[in-house]
Write a protein that holds these residues in place. Structure first.
Motif, mmCIF file in Angstrom:
data_model
loop_
_atom_site.group_PDB
_atom_site.id
_atom_site.type_symbol
_atom_site.label_atom_id
_atom_site.label_comp_id
_atom_site.label_asym_id
_atom_site.label_seq_id
_atom_site.Cartn_x
_atom_site.Cartn_y
_atom_site.Cartn_z
ATOM 1 N N ALA A 83 0.818 -1.218 0.000
ATOM 2 C CA ALA A 83 0.000 0.000 0.000
ATOM 3 C C ALA A 83 0.853 1.270 0.000
ATOM 4 C CB ALA A 83 -0.967 0.013 1.188
ATOM 5 N N GLU A 84 2.003 1.214 -0.688
ATOM 6 C CA GLU A 84 2.874 2.386 -0.781
ATOM 7 C C GLU A 84 3.239 2.645 -2.238
ATOM 8 O OE1 GLU A 84 6.708 3.654 1.681
ATOM 9 O OE2 GLU A 84 7.204 2.131 0.180
ATOM 10 N N ASN A 85 3.040 3.873 -2.677
ATOM 11 C CA ASN A 85 3.438 4.292 -4.013
ATOM 12 C C ASN A 85 4.515 5.357 -3.851
ATOM 13 O OD1 ASN A 85 3.553 5.586 -6.622
ATOM 14 N ND2 ASN A 85 1.590 4.630 -7.101
ATOM 15 N N LEU A 86 5.700 5.072 -4.370
ATOM 16 C CA LEU A 86 6.834 5.974 -4.182
ATOM 17 C C LEU A 86 6.819 7.173 -5.125
ATOM 18 C CD1 LEU A 86 9.611 3.256 -3.816
ATOM 19 C CD2 LEU A 86 8.705 4.704 -1.987
ATOM 20 N N PHE A 87 5.870 7.192 -6.070
ATOM 21 C CA PHE A 87 5.849 8.238 -7.074
ATOM 22 C C PHE A 87 4.609 9.127 -7.006
ATOM 23 C CE2 PHE A 87 8.255 4.619 -8.585
ATOM 24 C CZ PHE A 87 9.446 5.191 -8.988
ATOM 25 N N ILE A 88 3.573 8.651 -6.308
ATOM 26 C CA ILE A 88 2.333 9.416 -6.156
ATOM 27 C C ILE A 88 2.086 9.661 -4.678
ATOM 28 C CG2 ILE A 88 -0.163 9.432 -6.532
ATOM 29 C CD1 ILE A 88 0.263 7.716 -8.983
ATOM 30 N N LEU A 241 14.170 -3.583 -15.575
ATOM 31 C CA LEU A 241 14.550 -4.261 -14.335
ATOM 32 C C LEU A 241 15.724 -3.578 -13.642
ATOM 33 C CD1 LEU A 241 14.131 -7.986 -15.456
ATOM 34 C CD2 LEU A 241 12.475 -6.456 -14.371
ATOM 35 N N LEU A 242 16.399 -2.687 -14.340
ATOM 36 C CA LEU A 242 17.434 -1.869 -13.696
ATOM 37 C C LEU A 242 16.813 -0.921 -12.677
ATOM 38 C CD1 LEU A 242 19.552 -0.950 -16.863
ATOM 39 C CD2 LEU A 242 20.100 -2.674 -15.123
ATOM 40 N N GLY A 243 15.510 -0.725 -12.779
ATOM 41 C CA GLY A 243 14.813 0.197 -11.889
ATOM 42 C C GLY A 243 14.641 -0.288 -10.467
ATOM 43 N N TRP A 244 14.967 -1.562 -10.184
ATOM 44 C CA TRP A 244 14.848 -2.046 -8.802
ATOM 45 C C TRP A 244 15.740 -1.250 -7.861
ATOM 46 C CZ3 TRP A 244 10.887 -4.661 -7.336
ATOM 47 C CH2 TRP A 244 10.274 -5.603 -8.173
ATOM 48 N N ASP A 245 16.929 -0.909 -8.305
ATOM 49 C CA ASP A 245 17.843 -0.127 -7.450
ATOM 50 C C ASP A 245 17.242 1.225 -7.103
ATOM 51 O OD1 ASP A 245 19.723 -2.137 -7.439
ATOM 52 O OD2 ASP A 245 20.969 -1.264 -9.007
ATOM 53 N N ARG A 246 16.577 1.827 -8.074
ATOM 54 C CA ARG A 246 15.942 3.124 -7.816
ATOM 55 C C ARG A 246 14.866 2.987 -6.753
ATOM 56 N NH1 ARG A 246 12.447 6.827 -12.113
ATOM 57 N NH2 ARG A 246 12.373 8.714 -10.836
ATOM 58 N N LYS A 250 14.868 4.864 -3.116
ATOM 59 C CA LYS A 250 13.769 5.754 -2.746
ATOM 60 C C LYS A 250 13.102 5.269 -1.451
ATOM 61 C CE LYS A 250 10.911 7.432 -5.810
ATOM 62 N NZ LYS A 250 11.178 8.861 -5.672
ATOM 63 N N THR A 251 12.987 3.952 -1.306
ATOM 64 C CA THR A 251 12.395 3.396 -0.091
ATOM 65 C C THR A 251 13.254 3.712 1.122
ATOM 66 O OG1 THR A 251 11.382 1.580 -1.330
ATOM 67 C CG2 THR A 251 11.616 1.278 1.040
ATOM 68 N N MET A 252 14.556 3.570 0.981
ATOM 69 C CA MET A 252 15.473 3.853 2.087
ATOM 70 C C MET A 252 15.454 5.336 2.440
ATOM 71 S SD MET A 252 18.692 1.393 1.055
ATOM 72 C CE MET A 252 19.660 1.923 2.461
ATOM 73 N N MET A 253 15.415 6.205 1.435
ATOM 74 C CA MET A 253 15.358 7.641 1.695
ATOM 75 C C MET A 253 14.080 8.014 2.424
ATOM 76 S SD MET A 253 16.874 9.230 -1.869
ATOM 77 C CE MET A 253 16.405 10.886 -1.356
ATOM 78 N N ARG A 254 12.962 7.399 2.009
ATOM 79 C CA ARG A 254 11.688 7.690 2.672
ATOM 80 C C ARG A 254 11.724 7.219 4.121
ATOM 81 N NH1 ARG A 254 5.853 6.817 -0.110
ATOM 82 N NH2 ARG A 254 6.797 8.428 -1.414
ATOM 83 N N GLN A 255 12.370 6.079 4.353
ATOM 84 C CA GLN A 255 12.467 5.563 5.723
ATOM 85 C C GLN A 255 13.308 6.483 6.594
ATOM 86 O OE1 GLN A 255 13.919 1.549 5.918
ATOM 87 N NE2 GLN A 255 13.772 1.422 8.139
ATOM 88 N N VAL A 256 14.411 6.982 6.035
ATOM 89 C CA VAL A 256 15.270 7.911 6.785
ATOM 90 C C VAL A 256 14.507 9.193 7.105
ATOM 91 C CG1 VAL A 256 17.309 9.383 6.618
ATOM 92 C CG2 VAL A 256 17.430 6.996 5.889
ATOM 93 N N GLU A 257 13.760 9.704 6.124
ATOM 94 C CA GLU A 257 12.975 10.919 6.343
ATOM 95 C C GLU A 257 11.932 10.723 7.434
ATOM 96 O OE1 GLU A 257 11.386 11.689 2.514
ATOM 97 O OE2 GLU A 257 13.264 12.478 1.685
ATOM 98 N N ALA A 258 11.301 9.541 7.448
ATOM 99 C CA ALA A 258 10.297 9.245 8.466
ATOM 100 C C ALA A 258 10.929 9.162 9.848
ATOM 101 C CB ALA A 258 9.581 7.949 8.126
#
Length: 269
Positions: A83-88, A241-246, A250-258
């Motif tokens: 239930a998480e969208n990193l772009f919207i 499939l190179l987009g997995w790193d992105r 982004k997930t790690m950055m969001r976690q740090v921000e939280a």
């Protein structure tokens, strides 16, 4: 064939649609589209969104394109956590230069099956915040006919259905050639120096095209895939499939921000 006038029951569950019902000139005569600068809040929890095959190219520039389930449904992976969208964003905002799948853009309209008459009917999500009697763009005119806006939305749904059928044919071809394999997306934790720390972590398991199987196809079959456009879509999927790193970053950055926000709030208290 599609219709905007039906009282039949519709079947199936559709992602994002809370209360889909057949579009009807009597019941929805006063409904209108609500104009919002940030209209995509309904998709903020969309972790993986269906794609049609013609979207593989533009989608590949933003996120991984994978296949899921026995039907090998193509999906745009827009987040890693449930239930998480990193772009919207929750406010309906979209990150700049992000491709928005047609599945999202057609909302709040959709085509659905009419169980009683074995046909597709035009439906709307009656529970959508984008529809209201106080909206700005009416769905029907004073004569009860679909407005130009509604006609455009219906055409978009019809075009989407055609692309969906093309996608089904594409998937059937890949199955026939036995090109699918189970894949894993992994993340390698690192220490402060950037060196590997611990074992790789599996981020996701999904179906994708096997490059080994693809390379073993005959020259004649590869030429056939090239001529019918399937090969280009396959390569778009593989590049995506190179987009997995992105997504991981982004997930790690969001976690740090939280965590930073939580620490700041705790200090205030």
């Amino acid at each position: 064939m599609t219709t905007t006038q039906s009282t039949g029951e519709i079947s199936g569950n559709v992602l994002f649609y809370k209360s889909p019902e057949p579009l009807n000139r009597e019941q929805h005569a006063k409904l209108a589209l609500v104009h919002k600068e940030k209209p995509y809040a309904f998709a903020a929890a969309g972790t993986a969104v269906p794609l049609t095959v013609s979207e593989f190219g533009p989608a590949a520039l933003t996120f991984p394109v994978i296949f899921a389930g026995d039907d090998r449904v193509p999906l745009a992976v827009m987040g890693l956590n449930n239930a998480e969208n990193l772009f919207i964003g929750a406010d309906g905002s979209v990150e700049p230069n992000v491709y928005i799948p047609a599945y999202i853009r057609r909302y709040p309209f959709v085509l659905a099956n009419d169980d009683g008459q074995d046909r597709l009917i035009v439906c709307i999500d009656r529970g959508s915040e984008l529809l209201s009697e106080q909206g700005q763009t009416p769905l029907f005119d004073a004569k009860g006919e679909p407005t130009e806006y509604t006609q455009q939305c219906i055409k978009f749904c019809d075009d989407f259905e055609l692309e969906r059928r093309r996608t089904d044919s594409f998937i059937a071809l890949l199955k026939e050639l036995d090109l699918f394999e189970l894949k894993k997306a992994t993340f390698q934790p690192q220490d402060e120096t950037g060196a590997a720390a611990g074992e790789p972590v599996t981020v996701a398991e999904y179906y994708g095209v096997s490059e080994e199987k693809l390379n073993k196809l005959s020259a004649e079959k590869l030429k056939e895939l090239q001529e019918n456009g399937a090969l280009a879509q396959i390569y778009a999927h593989l590049v995506s499939l190179l987009g997995w790193d992105r997504l991981v970053n982004k997930t790690m950055m969001r976690q740090v921000e939280a965590e930073t926000a939580a620490a700041a709030a705790a200090n205030l208290n």
